[in-house]
Design an enzyme around this catalytic site. Structure first.
Site, mmCIF file in Angstrom:
data_model
loop_
_atom_site.group_PDB
_atom_site.id
_atom_site.type_symbol
_atom_site.label_atom_id
_atom_site.label_comp_id
_atom_site.label_asym_id
_atom_site.label_seq_id
_atom_site.Cartn_x
_atom_site.Cartn_y
_atom_site.Cartn_z
ATOM 1 N N ARG A 103 26.205 12.805 27.906
ATOM 2 C CA ARG A 103 26.106 11.449 27.733
ATOM 3 C C ARG A 103 24.713 11.095 28.595
ATOM 4 O O ARG A 103 24.509 11.632 29.756
ATOM 5 C CB ARG A 103 27.315 10.976 28.612
ATOM 6 C CG ARG A 103 27.130 9.329 28.671
ATOM 7 C CD ARG A 103 28.333 9.023 29.089
ATOM 8 N NE ARG A 103 29.198 8.477 28.189
ATOM 9 C CZ ARG A 103 30.263 7.600 28.132
ATOM 10 N NH1 ARG A 103 30.519 6.777 29.195
ATOM 11 N NH2 ARG A 103 31.043 7.569 26.984
ATOM 12 N N HIS A 130 27.423 6.304 19.535
ATOM 13 C CA HIS A 130 28.482 6.665 20.147
ATOM 14 C C HIS A 130 29.655 7.335 19.346
ATOM 15 O O HIS A 130 30.682 6.794 18.896
ATOM 16 C CB HIS A 130 28.901 5.514 20.883
ATOM 17 C CG HIS A 130 30.245 5.861 22.141
ATOM 18 N ND1 HIS A 130 30.428 7.501 22.184
ATOM 19 C CD2 HIS A 130 30.631 5.212 22.678
ATOM 20 C CE1 HIS A 130 31.200 7.164 23.348
ATOM 21 N NE2 HIS A 130 31.529 5.985 23.767
ATOM 22 N N GLN A 133 33.506 7.873 19.772
ATOM 23 C CA GLN A 133 34.068 6.609 19.659
ATOM 24 C C GLN A 133 34.542 6.355 18.281
ATOM 25 O O GLN A 133 35.771 6.001 18.049
ATOM 26 C CB GLN A 133 33.272 5.397 20.306
ATOM 27 C CG GLN A 133 34.148 4.230 20.332
ATOM 28 C CD GLN A 133 35.237 4.449 21.194
ATOM 29 O OE1 GLN A 133 34.998 4.545 22.371
ATOM 30 N NE2 GLN A 133 36.184 3.914 21.027
ATOM 31 N N ASP A 219 32.215 -5.056 21.662
ATOM 32 C CA ASP A 219 31.654 -3.974 22.704
ATOM 33 C C ASP A 219 31.039 -5.018 23.872
ATOM 34 O O ASP A 219 30.763 -6.108 23.607
ATOM 35 C CB ASP A 219 30.584 -3.087 22.110
ATOM 36 C CG ASP A 219 30.244 -2.175 23.148
ATOM 37 O OD1 ASP A 219 30.936 -1.725 24.035
ATOM 38 O OD2 ASP A 219 29.353 -1.208 22.911
ATOM 39 N N CYS A 259 35.799 -0.481 22.308
ATOM 40 C CA CYS A 259 35.831 0.922 22.793
ATOM 41 C C CYS A 259 36.438 0.693 24.183
ATOM 42 O O CYS A 259 36.714 2.098 24.685
ATOM 43 C CB CYS A 259 34.545 1.218 22.576
ATOM 44 S SG CYS A 259 33.097 0.469 23.708
ATOM 45 N N ARG A 287 40.899 8.947 21.448
ATOM 46 C CA ARG A 287 39.579 9.929 21.837
ATOM 47 C C ARG A 287 40.035 11.125 21.901
ATOM 48 O O ARG A 287 39.309 12.157 21.716
ATOM 49 C CB ARG A 287 39.075 9.201 23.131
ATOM 50 C CG ARG A 287 38.685 7.981 23.119
ATOM 51 C CD ARG A 287 37.402 7.780 22.021
ATOM 52 N NE ARG A 287 36.496 8.566 22.681
ATOM 53 C CZ ARG A 287 35.350 8.395 23.391
ATOM 54 N NH1 ARG A 287 35.367 7.298 24.251
ATOM 55 N NH2 ARG A 287 34.489 9.266 23.709
HETATM 56 N N1 CP Z 1 34.645 4.215 25.509
HETATM 57 C C1 CP Z 1 34.131 4.973 26.082
HETATM 58 O O1 CP Z 1 33.098 5.681 25.778
HETATM 59 O O2 CP Z 1 34.638 4.789 27.498
HETATM 60 P P1 CP Z 1 33.955 5.541 28.803
HETATM 61 O O3 CP Z 1 32.662 5.045 29.068
HETATM 62 O O4 CP Z 1 35.048 5.284 29.654
HETATM 63 O O5 CP Z 1 33.911 7.086 28.706
HETATM 64 N N1 NVA Z 2 27.903 -0.052 24.599
HETATM 65 C C1 NVA Z 2 28.448 0.401 25.807
HETATM 66 C C2 NVA Z 2 29.497 1.367 25.305
HETATM 67 C C3 NVA Z 2 30.519 1.857 26.789
HETATM 68 C C4 NVA Z 2 31.361 2.903 26.282
HETATM 69 C C5 NVA Z 2 27.530 1.058 26.748
HETATM 70 O O1 NVA Z 2 26.614 1.772 26.199
HETATM 71 O O2 NVA Z 2 27.703 0.858 27.733
#
Ligand code: CP
Ligand code: NVA
Length: 300
Positions: A103, A130, A133, A219, A259, A287
């Protein structure tokens, strides 16, 4: 050849459909004999440069169910925070581990990890995409509605978010209509929209986007790493909240997806998030199942 999962487009359409079906089957029977051994004597390393609840938990639980072990490296744990390069890190970690889940911020960082890794690399969120997701979200839509082909979906809010941009890839691959309702300055990348042809349309009207759709998605307005723009974002996006008034313009049977994490009173009202059309808890649980199916695909 080592296979990676950096965007949805690393799968073919038929692989994606098969993966969704497999995720649904794994959810029904998580203890089948075929699953218990997948990660035995294998290790997954999670390299997370941003925080996470769902992604980290689901990958670690999946690995444990598959009989494997996992190591979590937060930004303060690895030497990357002190300047060790991604390419050196990739070579070293992949010489010992069997799967890397990353990540990060710029999408190019996870691409570099994949370029230098000898084992599969999964994008667990970058600024642009993502894809994990979307596996869970598509699974959720299939579970509730059978299939998404020819359906109509609307993403309302920050159209430049990684989740929205992955929905654009999904629309192109799965042949459904995605309308993005977002203010100027918060549109998805034009080149990406163009790759989806007539499957993706961008408008500056939330009302126009959701009209008669089967699915409404949003989101957070302030993603990870965008905290210093928070005031300006809340202001720019204030007319794009998904609330009951907006949901009333969608089809009566429309589902609502997010998400998570959600910020009630900003991108979504508490009524919609907790209401009967919301499937956010299914998305979160899925997930786990969808990423198990992904791990099977990449590790066998
Ligand atoms: N939706 C999602 O990716 O959640 P987290 O940031 O908690 O992993
Ligand atoms: N768009 C959000 C998604 C979190 C899961 C971010 O990048 O923070």
């Amino acid at each position: 050849m080592t296979r990676h999962f950096l965007t949805l487009k690393d799968l073919s359409r038929s692989e994606l459909v098969a993966l969704i079906q497999r995720a649904i089957a794994l959810k029904k029977d998580p203890t089948g004999p075929q699953t218990a051994e997948l990660m035995r004597l294998r290790t997954m390393v999670l390299i997370f440069e941003k925080t996470s609840t769902r992604t980290r938990t689901s990958f670690e639980v999946a690995c444990a169910h598959f009989g494997g072990s996992s190591i979590f490296l937060s930004p303060t744990d690895s030497q990357m925070s002190r300047g060790e390069s991604i390419s050196d890190t990739a070579r070293i970690v992949s010489s010992m581990a069997d799967l890397i889940v990353m990540r990060t911020s710029e999408h190019s960082r996870v691409c570099t990890m994949a370029e230098y890794s000898a084992v599969p690399v999964i994008n667990a969120l970058s600024e642009d995409f993502h894809p994990c997701q979307l596996l869970a979200d598509l699974q959720t839509f299939f579970e509730h509605r059978g299939n998404i082909q020819k359906a109509r979906a609307a993403f309302v809010g920050d159209g430049s978010s990684n989740v929205c941009q992955s929905w654009i890839n999904a629309a192109a691959m799965m042949d459904f209509e995605l309308r993005v309702g977002a203010p100027e300055g918060y549109h998805p990348k034009r080149a990406l929209v163009e790759t989806a042809g007539n499957r993706c349309k961008v408008t500056t009207s939330a009302q126009e986007a959701v009209s008669d759709v089967d699915l409404v998605i949003t989101d957070t307005w302030t993603g990870m790493g965008q905290e210093n723009e928070k005031t300006q974002r809340l202001d720019a996006l204030s007319d794009f909240q998904v609330n009951q008034q907006l949901m009333a313009l969608a089809s009566k049977e429309a589902l609502f997806m997010h998400c998570l994490p959600a910020y009630r009173g900003q991108e979504v009202s508490a009524e919609v998030l907790e209401g009967p059309q919301s499937v956010v808890w299914d998305e979160a649980e899925n997930r786990l199942h969808a990423q198990k199916a992904l791990m099977e695909l990449l590790m066998t």
